[in-house]
Every structure is written in C-alpha cells, then in structure tokens.
Design a protein around this motif. Structure first.
Motif, short mmCIF file in Angstrom:
data_model
loop_
_atom_site.label_atom_id
_atom_site.label_comp_id
_atom_site.label_asym_id
_atom_site.label_seq_id
_atom_site.Cartn_x
_atom_site.Cartn_y
_atom_site.Cartn_z
N ASP A 241 6.74 21.45 -0.82
CA ASP A 241 7.38 22.76 -1.00
C ASP A 241 8.50 22.74 -2.03
O ASP A 241 8.91 23.80 -2.51
CB ASP A 241 7.93 23.25 0.34
N GLU A 242 9.02 21.56 -2.34
CA GLU A 242 10.12 21.43 -3.31
C GLU A 242 9.74 20.33 -4.30
O GLU A 242 10.18 19.18 -4.19
CB GLU A 242 11.43 21.08 -2.61
N PRO A 243 8.89 20.62 -5.29
CA PRO A 243 8.33 19.58 -6.15
C PRO A 243 9.34 18.85 -7.02
O PRO A 243 8.98 17.85 -7.64
CB PRO A 243 7.33 20.37 -7.01
N ASP A 244 10.58 19.32 -7.06
CA ASP A 244 11.60 18.64 -7.85
C ASP A 244 12.27 17.51 -7.08
O ASP A 244 13.04 16.74 -7.65
CB ASP A 244 12.66 19.64 -8.33
N ILE A 245 11.99 17.41 -5.78
CA ILE A 245 12.53 16.33 -4.96
C ILE A 245 11.46 15.25 -4.84
O ILE A 245 10.38 15.51 -4.30
CB ILE A 245 12.95 16.83 -3.58
N ILE A 246 11.76 14.08 -5.33
CA ILE A 246 10.81 12.97 -5.32
C ILE A 246 11.46 11.76 -4.66
O ILE A 246 12.55 11.33 -5.05
CB ILE A 246 10.36 12.62 -6.75
N TYR A 247 10.78 11.24 -3.64
CA TYR A 247 11.24 10.03 -2.95
C TYR A 247 10.45 8.84 -3.47
O TYR A 247 9.26 8.94 -3.76
CB TYR A 247 11.04 10.16 -1.45
N SER A 248 11.12 7.71 -3.54
CA SER A 248 10.46 6.46 -3.90
C SER A 248 10.50 5.50 -2.73
O SER A 248 11.55 5.29 -2.11
CB SER A 248 11.14 5.82 -5.12
N VAL A 249 9.33 4.92 -2.42
CA VAL A 249 9.19 3.95 -1.34
C VAL A 249 8.95 2.58 -1.97
O VAL A 249 8.07 2.43 -2.83
CB VAL A 249 8.05 4.32 -0.39
N PHE A 250 9.72 1.60 -1.56
CA PHE A 250 9.62 0.23 -2.07
C PHE A 250 9.29 -0.72 -0.92
O PHE A 250 9.65 -0.48 0.23
CB PHE A 250 10.95 -0.23 -2.68
N ARG A 251 8.63 -1.82 -1.27
CA ARG A 251 8.56 -2.95 -0.34
C ARG A 251 9.75 -3.85 -0.63
O ARG A 251 9.99 -4.26 -1.75
CB ARG A 251 7.26 -3.73 -0.52
N ARG B 86 0.83 -1.21 0.00
CA ARG B 86 0.00 0.00 0.00
C ARG B 86 0.86 1.26 0.00
O ARG B 86 0.44 2.32 -0.48
CB ARG B 86 -0.91 0.03 1.25
N TYR B 87 2.06 1.18 0.58
CA TYR B 87 2.89 2.36 0.76
C TYR B 87 3.86 2.59 -0.41
O TYR B 87 4.43 3.67 -0.54
CB TYR B 87 3.70 2.24 2.05
N ALA B 88 4.05 1.59 -1.24
CA ALA B 88 5.01 1.72 -2.33
C ALA B 88 4.54 2.79 -3.32
O ALA B 88 3.35 2.92 -3.61
CB ALA B 88 5.19 0.39 -3.05
N GLY B 89 5.49 3.57 -3.82
CA GLY B 89 5.15 4.60 -4.79
C GLY B 89 6.12 5.76 -4.74
O GLY B 89 7.16 5.71 -4.06
N GLN B 90 5.77 6.82 -5.47
CA GLN B 90 6.58 8.03 -5.50
C GLN B 90 5.89 9.13 -4.68
O GLN B 90 4.68 9.31 -4.78
CB GLN B 90 6.79 8.51 -6.93
N TYR B 91 6.71 9.86 -3.93
CA TYR B 91 6.21 10.92 -3.06
C TYR B 91 6.99 12.20 -3.34
O TYR B 91 8.22 12.21 -3.25
CB TYR B 91 6.37 10.53 -1.60
N ARG B 92 6.28 13.25 -3.64
CA ARG B 92 6.91 14.53 -3.97
C ARG B 92 6.88 15.45 -2.76
O ARG B 92 5.88 15.53 -2.03
CB ARG B 92 6.18 15.19 -5.14
N VAL B 93 7.98 16.17 -2.53
CA VAL B 93 8.02 17.18 -1.47
C VAL B 93 7.12 18.34 -1.89
O VAL B 93 7.30 18.91 -2.97
CB VAL B 93 9.45 17.66 -1.21
#
Length: 706
Positions: free
Chosen positions: A45-55, A36-43
């Motif tokens: 206030d800083e939309p150019d920083i994107i974190y990826s969450v994996f299982r 459920r948590y896997a995916g891309q998450y954008r900051v």
C-alpha cells in the motif's frame, strides 16, 4: 495438487531440518535456508517504503531507510520475530519454494510486503554519541536535555534543537536517524530538551506559558521567564559549553514543539539563525487546539489536558467508552470534568473561568508578537490538520508584511497533524500519488536548514510551496494567498441548489431543526479517546466520507450539477450566512465538499464526499470575541467567517457540495441554543431544540484561479 497444498508440502520438506539448522550457526543448511529470505520487500500500500532483510549469522535482520536494524529469531520455518521491539515477519512461499512476500506485524499494526529483489540494501544511519545534561536557566531552574553528535567527524557543526513537553529520554542515534533521516545524514549536533516542569526538567509546567516582558536579553530579569527566555538561555549555554560547534542554531518542532520553535524567534539569541514552526499552537482560542471561533473543543480539551497536567509525564487515553455517550450523559463540560475522577486541572479551570477571548487567552497568543522578522522562518502546515491547521497560516500572515528580506516561507501539504515526518502517499483512504512528506523534507526542509546553518546551496523556495489537491501536484507561489485569483460567490439556493448565479427570490430559505439531545457526530462512532493506543479515528476524521451526514434531516445540504470543467480554488474560503434561529444562541458548522463520481474504477473513492475546508463559529461571538451577546430570536443575522485556505481542483465530472449544521459533537460542546453566561456550566434545562432558517443569498466566497 492445489497451490495451498503445494506450499504446505514445501514447508513440511524444510521443517525437519529448519529449526535444528537455525541453532547451528554457520552450518550449510542454516545458511541456505536463511539466505532464501534475504532481499528487499516493498509495502504494497506504500510502495515508497522498502524493507531489507539480511542473513546475519544464524538470525535474520530487517531494516529500512528510516528504521534501525532489528534482529529476528526463528519461531517456525516461515515466522521470525523480535520481542523488543515487538516485531513479527510471516513470510509467504510459493509452490516452488520461492519466498514472494511477508506480513509484517508490530503490535496490532499489520502490513503486507511483496518481495522485489534478492539483494538487500543497508540504510545510511550515521552514528551519533549521546550526552545527558542539565542546563541552568536565568532563574536557577535546570532543564534536562539530550545532546547527540555524529561520531564520524570533528568538524564544527551547527545545532538542531527541539524543545518539547513530550519527553526526550528516548532520543538516541537510532531515533535521530529514523525521525530526522535527511538532517541526520547531513550532520548536526542534535539537542532534545524537556521544557520546564516536564519529564526530567525542573520547575513548573504552564500550558502554553504566556510571553513575558523581556525585550532586553542583555539584562535578563529572573522573574520574567517564558519559553522564549528558556530557549535563549539554552542556546547561550550550548554555544559556550559544547565544543566544536559553528555558532549557529536551528530550532524546529511540530505542534506544541512548533509553538516552542516560534517562541525561539521572539527576542532570539543571536546564534539562532533559522526556525521552523510546524503546525504550531498559535492561538488556542481563535483557531487551534482548544477553541475555534469561540466554540469549545470539548473532547480534545478534556483528553489533552488530562494527558498533560494530571502527571509530569504523558497520561493520555484515559477515556475507555464512546465519547459521544460519555459527554452526552455528562451534559456540560463542568460535569464531564467532575466525572473524570481527576482533580480540577489548571487548564480545565481556565476553560471554565475564561470561556470568552479575554486576557487569559490573549496573553498566550503568539501572532500579536510577530511584528518583525528576527530570523529566517519556515512555517509548515497540513490541509487536513485535525489540531493546528490555523497556526502556520496565521503566523505567516502576521510575519509576511514585515518580510523585507524575503526570509519567511510557507509550506502547505495534503497532511494531517505532523504527517510530513512520515513516508506515505495516503491520508485515510485518499491517495495523493507521491510520498509528499519525503518530498518536503528532501527538497525544502533539509535545504532550508543547510542554507541558513551551513551556507550550503540548494534552497530555492521563493515564498510558498503548496500541494494542490485534486490534481495532486506541488505548486509554488510568490505570496500566499496568490493575488491572481478572483472572488466568486457560490450561492445556497432554497431548493438544495448550489450555483454561481445569485438567486432572484432572496426571501426564501432552507430550514432544519437542531436538537442538542441528538447532536451531529463529528466522526464515526464509537468515538475513542483522542490518543487511544489503537484504532482512533481522530487522526483522519477530516477526510472521513461525509455521505452519512448529508442524509440527516438536521444537516442542510446544497449541491451543484456535475461539473463540465475543472474549477480551481487557491486561497482563503469564507462562509457568509444570512440566517435566523428560534433560540437565542447557536453554532454554525459549514463544510465545503468535493463529491466524487459514482464510478467503480475509483475504488473506495466512488461517490465519496471529501471535505476540502470546514469550520465552526459560535453565534454569540458574531460581533465580539470578548463580549458575547444573545441572538435575537427569529431575527435574520449575518454570520461571516473563514473556513481556512485551500488549494484544490474540483475536477470535471465531480460535484461541489455545501453542508451546514448546528453541532459537531463531541469534539465541540453542544450549544444549548438558549443564551447562558457560560455554556460549559449550562444546566440540562438550558438545552432546547431550535428551528434554523438559512436564507437564499447566503454564499461561500471562493478564490477561483483564472
């Protein structure tokens, strides 16, 4: 049911199965929950920083294009954390049970993330191996270095080197990929070296070591060592001892490492083919770290020297009270140093013994040695650099007349000190609309080194790249400053008016009383230690709103009417004051400010007073930096000095403001306004209020684009 209760119900539904499930790797329940948590998450206030969450099995992992993978363990149905590094993700879930975002917390730093995709993306970190070496210098001293080479190729590669006083033990594959992302993906043999006397290196550390007489590198004199010879000897050893190199070396660094990069171009080793001094310490008396036009940078000189010289490793952030009160109570810098509890450090003693621009400081200056272009050079600086704004422009100005082959380049962006290494659109509350640091690294820095170290195409900078603030766009110029501007004078009227029309009655004046007992603070209080671990306003003070200061009676303020058209200034801004003071010494602080309209649609920028250029000048040096002289009391004198370069558009609907004041405390020590031989040892009785008169006809020289 309210939305909050609905979310709570969803979480309670999952809770009974969640914690047992995450302990049972491979179970269907565990997989379903973690997926459920896997995916891309954008900051947000800083939309150019994107974190990826994996299982990853029974855990989650998080990474980004510039951060290494971190494994997270469940603490609750929505909270996952890591102890090393300290990181915590607190996911948000809507009423339907869908994960919509998260709070990412690292230490005291917290950011909001929004989920933008169900499909995470791996970063492209390139694997590097790590080697620790001790490199011998010509005098027998050995310097500690970390060498990192890509493991996925055996092709000959160039070296990319940074020499630093700040320690290199943390250099590894992840740090290289995270900090030098674009260069690491391109592939270099990275060399990170402790300079002599710091961290793992032998020898004695000398702050900004003077340049020695060593113009014949073929006959090295072991007694004539400096940062240039240490670079030469390091390069010679690398070329000979590290296999599969292509015989070329690039050197770069920010701040003190920027000074070291500049030194790599003075009598360089033939293998050095490109350097990039970025925010380099260049002349710490004229315009960089420790003095500006003779005014002593008290808190910075105190904090930085204590951090660098009290131990062999960094020891910053010792001051734990409001610096304004600390230095006001201490009186002079000499007294503040005694209160520190530390012994008298070498550079502190240098401040006390050499307040004027004598040989002690002149021998440490870089720009007099830049009399020829020995290697392609990329100078980099920020418009709001709180430490070394002056250096890159000064080095470019020294080299440019000798640049027959067009190998000297300059980049000036909307940054504070070294901010171009980050991914951000902001400086403080100011939003520049694009990740300008990423643009610089991808479009200029990486192609620059690839061109000169790998013969690759793609570097197209002709001379200068400047980010024009106000319009927020990159500009390119064939020379800095551009020659297409016209000098116009912005006059300070006697009634607070600011105009391009020369005042008729030049005998009129604006006055204020400057009182050393109540100096103008340079940023909001409390003023933390320069490098306080959390919350220091040091990094963004140059873009702090100036509205509060324009309301002080000891700050003279002039303003134009609302502009009916855009006004562009591109180049060096100069203050020319005709003024008198009732004392026999004084400081002049001049600030050119962009005043934003009162408009709620501008958010935090509504009514904001943003400094564009600013600088201080110590009056005793008005005729000579080397030989200070008392100011004749109540006598009109001229004070003309530079406020630095700018590339800025004052937009239609804004106003232009000028502020003049007599103190900027405690960054700069208080001027007693009574001439004494050495302000740093002034007695309490020397500090006296003085009336200041600034006469109509005083003006700011603006390079207006036509």
């Amino acid at each position: 049911m309210s939305r909050k209760l609905a979310v709570l119900a969803v979480l309670c539904t999952f809770a009974p199965i969640f914690l047992p499930a995450v302990r049972a790797q491979g179970s269907a329940a565990n997989t379903a929950i973690l997926d459920r948590y896997a995916g891309q998450y954008r900051v947000i206030d800083e939309p150019d920083i994107i974190y990826s969450v994996f299982r990853d099995g029974d855990h989650l992992t998080i990474e980004s294009a510039r951060s290494a993978r971190v494994t997270l363990t469940a603490e609750s149905p929505t909270i996952f954390a890591s102890k090393e590094p300290e990181l915590r993700l607190d996911f948000t879930v809507d009423a339907a049970g869908k994960v919509t975002g998260a709070k990412r917390k690292s230490g005291s730093f917290e950011i909001q993330l929004e989920r933008i995709s169900d499909q995470p993306m791996h970063n492209h970190f390139r694997p590097y191996n790590r080697q620790v070496v001790m490199i011998p210098m010509r005098d027998g001293v050995k310097l500690h270095a970390i060498i990192l080479r890509p493991t996925d190729t055996t092709d000959p590669l160039p070296f990319f080197m940074q020499r630093t006083p700040y320690g290199v033990d943390g250099s590894d594959s992840d740090s290289i990929n995270g900090h030098y992302t674009e260069l690491a993906q391109s592939g270099y043999i990275f060399v990170m070296e402790d300079i002599r006397g710091r961290y793992g290196s032998e020898g004695q550390f000398v702050m900004m070591r003077p340049i020695a007489a060593h113009h014949d590198p073929k006959s090295p004199d072991p007694s004539q060592i400096d940062e240039s010879t240490d670079t030469y000897d390091t390069v010679a050893w690398l070329i000979k001892n590290i296999p599969s190199n292509n015989g070329r070396v690039g050197v770069a660094g920010v701040s003190y490492p920027g000074f070291l990069a500049a030194e790599a171009g003075i009598d360089p080793h033939p293998a050095v083919k490109a350097i990039s001094p970025q925010a380099p310490m260049t002349d710490v008396w004229i315009g960089d770290d420790f003095f500006h036009n003779g005014a002593f940078r008290q808190t910075y000189g105190y904090d930085y020297v204590l951090g660098m010289e009290s131990t062999k490793e960094n020891a910053f952030a010792k001051l734990n009270e409001d610096a304004y009160l600390y230095f006001l109570k201490a009186g002079s810098f000499a007294s503040a140093a005694k209160l520190s509890g530390s012994s008298m450090l070498p550079t502190w003693q240098g401040f006390l013994d050499h307040p004027a621009y004598d040989k002690y400081w002149q021998s440490r200056a870089v720009q007099p040695h830049l009399t020829r272009v020995t290697v392609p050079t990329l100078e980099v600086g920020g418009w709001w650099d709180q430490e070394d704004m002056w250096g890159p422009q000064a080095e470019y100005a020294a080299l440019e007349p000798h640049d027959a082959n067009h190998e000297v380049f300059l980049v000036l962006g909307p940054w504070n000190h070294g901010q171009w290494v980050r991914t951000t659109r902001h400086l403080g509350v100011v939003n520049f609309g694009a990740p300008t640091g990423d643009q610089f690294r991808q479009q200029i820095e990486t192609p620059f080194f690839a061109h000169y170290l790998k013969d690759q195409a793609g570097f197209d900078l002709q001379d200068t790249a400047s980010f024009q603030t106000g319009t927020n766009r990159w500009m390119r110029y064939t020379h800095w400053p551009p020659k297409s501007t016209k000098e116009r004078h912005l006059y300070l009227g006697s009634n607070g008016t600011l105009s391009f029309e020369k005042p008729v009655a030049e005998g009129t004046y604006t006055k204020y009383v400057s009182d050393p007992a109540n100096p103008v603070e340079y940023r909001k209080r409390p003023i933390e230690a320069t490098y306080a671990p959390t919350g220091s306003g040091w990094f963004t003070w140059l873009v702090e709103d100036q509205t509060a200061y324009s309301k002080r009676s000891d700050v003279a303020t002039w303003s134009t009417p609302v502009l009916d058209h855009d006004l562009t200034i591109t180049g060096d801004v100069v203050a020319d004051l005709k003024a008198a003071i009732s004392g026999t010494d004084c400081d002049w602080v001049v600030k050119l400010i962009d005043v934003y309209p009162d408009d709620a649609s501008l958010g935090k920028m509504s009514g904001y007073q943003l400094m564009i250029v600013d600088e201080i000048f110590r009056g005793r040096y008005r005729t000579s930096y080397e030989h200070p002289q008392a100011i004749p009391a109540n006598t009109t004198e001229e004070y003309r000095y530079g406020l630095h370069g700018a590339d800025h558009v004052f937009l239609k609907g804004h106003r232009i403001m000028v502020q003049v004041q007599g103190s900027w405390f405690p960054l700069y020590d208080r001027n007693p306004q009574t001439f004494v031989p050495n302000i740093m040892t002034a007695a309490p009785a020397d500090y006296k209020p003085a009336e200041v008169r600034i006469y109509a006809g005083s003006h700011i020289e603006l390079p207006v684009a036509e």
